[in-house]
Design a protein around this motif. Sequence first.
Motif, PDB file in Angstrom:
ATOM      1  N   SER A  59      21.519   5.288  25.810  1.00 40.90           N
ATOM      2  CA  SER A  59      22.858   5.802  25.532  1.00 40.90           C
ATOM      3  C   SER A  59      22.947   7.310  25.334  1.00 40.90           C
ATOM      4  O   SER A  59      24.031   7.827  25.112  1.00 40.90           O
ATOM      5  N   ALA A  60      21.829   8.022  25.420  1.00 40.92           N
ATOM      6  CA  ALA A  60      21.877   9.468  25.199  1.00 40.92           C
ATOM      7  C   ALA A  60      20.657  10.144  25.821  1.00 40.92           C
ATOM      8  O   ALA A  60      19.621   9.512  26.033  1.00 40.92           O
ATOM      9  N   THR A  61      20.824  11.432  26.098  1.00 39.53           N
ATOM     10  CA  THR A  61      19.732  12.250  26.609  1.00 39.53           C
ATOM     11  C   THR A  61      19.696  13.544  25.810  1.00 39.53           C
ATOM     12  O   THR A  61      20.743  14.103  25.470  1.00 39.53           O
ATOM     13  N   MET A  62      18.482  14.013  25.518  1.00 42.12           N
ATOM     14  CA  MET A  62      18.297  15.270  24.794  1.00 42.12           C
ATOM     15  C   MET A  62      17.347  16.147  25.605  1.00 42.12           C
ATOM     16  O   MET A  62      16.324  15.676  26.104  1.00 42.12           O
ATOM     17  N   TYR A  63      17.683  17.419  25.729  1.00 45.51           N
ATOM     18  CA  TYR A  63      16.906  18.395  26.500  1.00 45.51           C
ATOM     19  C   TYR A  63      16.634  19.591  25.609  1.00 45.51           C
ATOM     20  O   TYR A  63      17.529  20.076  24.913  1.00 45.51           O
ATOM     21  N   ILE A  64      15.390  20.081  25.632  1.00 43.64           N
ATOM     22  CA  ILE A  64      15.068  21.342  24.957  1.00 43.64           C
ATOM     23  C   ILE A  64      14.111  22.137  25.823  1.00 43.64           C
ATOM     24  O   ILE A  64      13.299  21.590  26.567  1.00 43.64           O
ATOM     25  N   ASN A  65      14.219  23.449  25.706  1.00 45.37           N
ATOM     26  CA  ASN A  65      13.304  24.338  26.412  1.00 45.37           C
ATOM     27  C   ASN A  65      13.318  25.694  25.720  1.00 45.37           C
ATOM     28  O   ASN A  65      14.289  26.043  25.038  1.00 45.37           O
ATOM     29  N   ARG A  66      12.264  26.434  25.881  1.00 50.91           N
ATOM     30  CA  ARG A  66      12.166  27.807  25.370  1.00 50.91           C
ATOM     31  C   ARG A  66      11.734  28.683  26.541  1.00 50.91           C
ATOM     32  O   ARG A  66      10.730  28.400  27.190  1.00 50.91           O
ATOM     33  N   LEU A  67      12.511  29.734  26.791  1.00 51.98           N
ATOM     34  CA  LEU A  67      12.236  30.626  27.910  1.00 51.98           C
ATOM     35  C   LEU A  67      12.072  32.060  27.434  1.00 51.98           C
ATOM     36  O   LEU A  67      12.719  32.474  26.470  1.00 51.98           O
ATOM     37  N   GLN A  68      11.233  32.810  28.137  1.00 50.58           N
ATOM     38  CA  GLN A  68      11.168  34.262  27.934  1.00 50.58           C
ATOM     39  C   GLN A  68      12.456  34.836  28.502  1.00 50.58           C
ATOM     40  O   GLN A  68      12.985  34.338  29.494  1.00 50.58           O
ATOM     41  N   THR A  69      12.960  35.902  27.902  1.00 54.39           N
ATOM     42  CA  THR A  69      14.224  36.470  28.381  1.00 54.39           C
ATOM     43  C   THR A  69      14.130  36.925  29.826  1.00 54.39           C
ATOM     44  O   THR A  69      15.103  36.803  30.572  1.00 54.39           O
ATOM     45  N   GLU A  70      12.971  37.417  30.244  1.00 55.37           N
ATOM     46  CA  GLU A  70      12.867  37.871  31.629  1.00 55.37           C
ATOM     47  C   GLU A  70      12.858  36.709  32.617  1.00 55.37           C
ATOM     48  O   GLU A  70      13.017  36.896  33.809  1.00 55.37           O
ATOM     49  N   SER A  71      12.698  35.463  32.118  1.00 57.32           N
ATOM     50  CA  SER A  71      12.710  34.276  32.976  1.00 57.32           C
ATOM     51  C   SER A  71      14.095  33.633  33.065  1.00 57.32           C
ATOM     52  O   SER A  71      14.266  32.648  33.767  1.00 57.32           O
ATOM     53  N   LEU A  72      15.075  34.175  32.350  1.00 52.37           N
ATOM     54  CA  LEU A  72      16.392  33.554  32.293  1.00 52.37           C
ATOM     55  C   LEU A  72      17.165  33.626  33.598  1.00 52.37           C
ATOM     56  O   LEU A  72      17.833  32.665  33.980  1.00 52.37           O
ATOM     57  N   ASP A  73      17.125  34.754  34.253  1.00 54.75           N
ATOM     58  CA  ASP A  73      17.992  34.999  35.403  1.00 54.75           C
ATOM     59  C   ASP A  73      17.860  33.912  36.451  1.00 54.75           C
ATOM     60  O   ASP A  73      16.818  33.728  37.066  1.00 54.75           O
ATOM     61  N   GLY A  74      18.944  33.162  36.632  1.00 58.75           N
ATOM     62  CA  GLY A  74      18.992  32.158  37.676  1.00 58.75           C
ATOM     63  C   GLY A  74      18.191  30.901  37.405  1.00 58.75           C
ATOM     64  O   GLY A  74      17.986  30.096  38.308  1.00 58.75           O
ATOM     65  N   THR A  75      17.744  30.687  36.172  1.00 57.23           N
ATOM     66  CA  THR A  75      16.997  29.471  35.848  1.00 57.23           C
ATOM     67  C   THR A  75      17.925  28.264  35.933  1.00 57.23           C
ATOM     68  O   THR A  75      18.995  28.255  35.340  1.00 57.23           O
ATOM     69  N   ALA A  76      17.487  27.266  36.678  1.00 56.20           N
ATOM     70  CA  ALA A  76      18.276  26.043  36.816  1.00 56.20           C
ATOM     71  C   ALA A  76      17.942  25.089  35.680  1.00 56.20           C
ATOM     72  O   ALA A  76      16.774  24.856  35.376  1.00 56.20           O
ATOM     73  N   ILE A  77      18.961  24.560  35.052  1.00 63.68           N
ATOM     74  CA  ILE A  77      18.811  23.547  34.015  1.00 63.68           C
ATOM     75  C   ILE A  77      19.243  22.233  34.649  1.00 63.68           C
ATOM     76  O   ILE A  77      20.412  22.060  34.988  1.00 63.68           O
ATOM     77  N   ASN A  78      18.297  21.340  34.831  1.00 62.96           N
ATOM     78  CA  ASN A  78      18.571  20.080  35.508  1.00 62.96           C
ATOM     79  C   ASN A  78      17.729  18.997  34.853  1.00 62.96           C
ATOM     80  O   ASN A  78      16.511  19.141  34.743  1.00 62.96           O
ATOM     81  N   ILE A  79      18.365  17.946  34.402  1.00 64.44           N
ATOM     82  CA  ILE A  79      17.646  16.832  33.793  1.00 64.44           C
ATOM     83  C   ILE A  79      17.441  15.788  34.878  1.00 64.44           C
ATOM     84  O   ILE A  79      18.388  15.146  35.323  1.00 64.44           O
ATOM     85  N   SER A  80      16.205  15.654  35.329  1.00 64.11           N
ATOM     86  CA  SER A  80      15.921  14.694  36.391  1.00 64.11           C
ATOM     87  C   SER A  80      16.120  13.274  35.870  1.00 64.11           C
ATOM     88  O   SER A  80      16.027  13.010  34.681  1.00 64.11           O
ATOM     89  N   ASN A  81      16.414  12.360  36.763  1.00 61.02           N
ATOM     90  CA  ASN A  81      16.657  10.951  36.438  1.00 61.02           C
ATOM     91  C   ASN A  81      17.804  10.770  35.452  1.00 61.02           C
ATOM     92  O   ASN A  81      17.759   9.912  34.590  1.00 61.02           O
TER      93      ASN A  81
END
Length: 191
Positions: free
Chosen positions: A132-154
């Motif tokens: 009934s729910a999905t949770m996503y977390i991630n930590r990125l370096q600021t220089e890696s932010l540009d254009g990063t795709a956030i996609n939860i597979s399945n």
Amino acid sequence: MGLLTLQYSVKASMTHVSSVTCSTKTLKLLPLFPLQVEASNTLKDVSASLLTVNTEDSRDDQKLKDAANYLFNAVSNVLQASVQTRAVNTSVPEAEQSSVSHQLLNTVENLQSALLFGKEPDDEPMVITTHSATMYINRLQTESLDGTAINISNSSSASFVLPTASSLSVSGIDDETVDIRASKQLLSDSI
């Protein structure tokens, strides 16, 4: 009406949670919503305990992930029971509905914070999915932010691309990180 039974136990030492056990049963006996309020409050308190047992020296990532999975499954069960109760009984007081929602959101925030503690930037994102729910977390370096795709597979969740760090008012300093948290309810009120 049903009865939600949430059994849990947390075994913790000074440094880590060694196990969390959660199970649920739905029985046709008593009004459900007061117990959902209690269960959601208990989940919030138990998830908050994960924040206090995190220390870098003795962190056991697998046990932490296991505990978060168990607790998130319990959140999912309470969420599902709440939706089912509201579908059958429209007279559930708004204050109780709000309390359950608030406590479950606090629980998810605590779980995300605990899982982010000590997470290295640019590691693989962590996704926990239940019925009934999905949770996503991630930590990125600021220089890696540009254009990063956030996609939860399945998952049927929406995906998106992060804008440039400068448009987010993030300085782009090499050692700065950005935490990304997302959660989605997968149930509808028609259950």
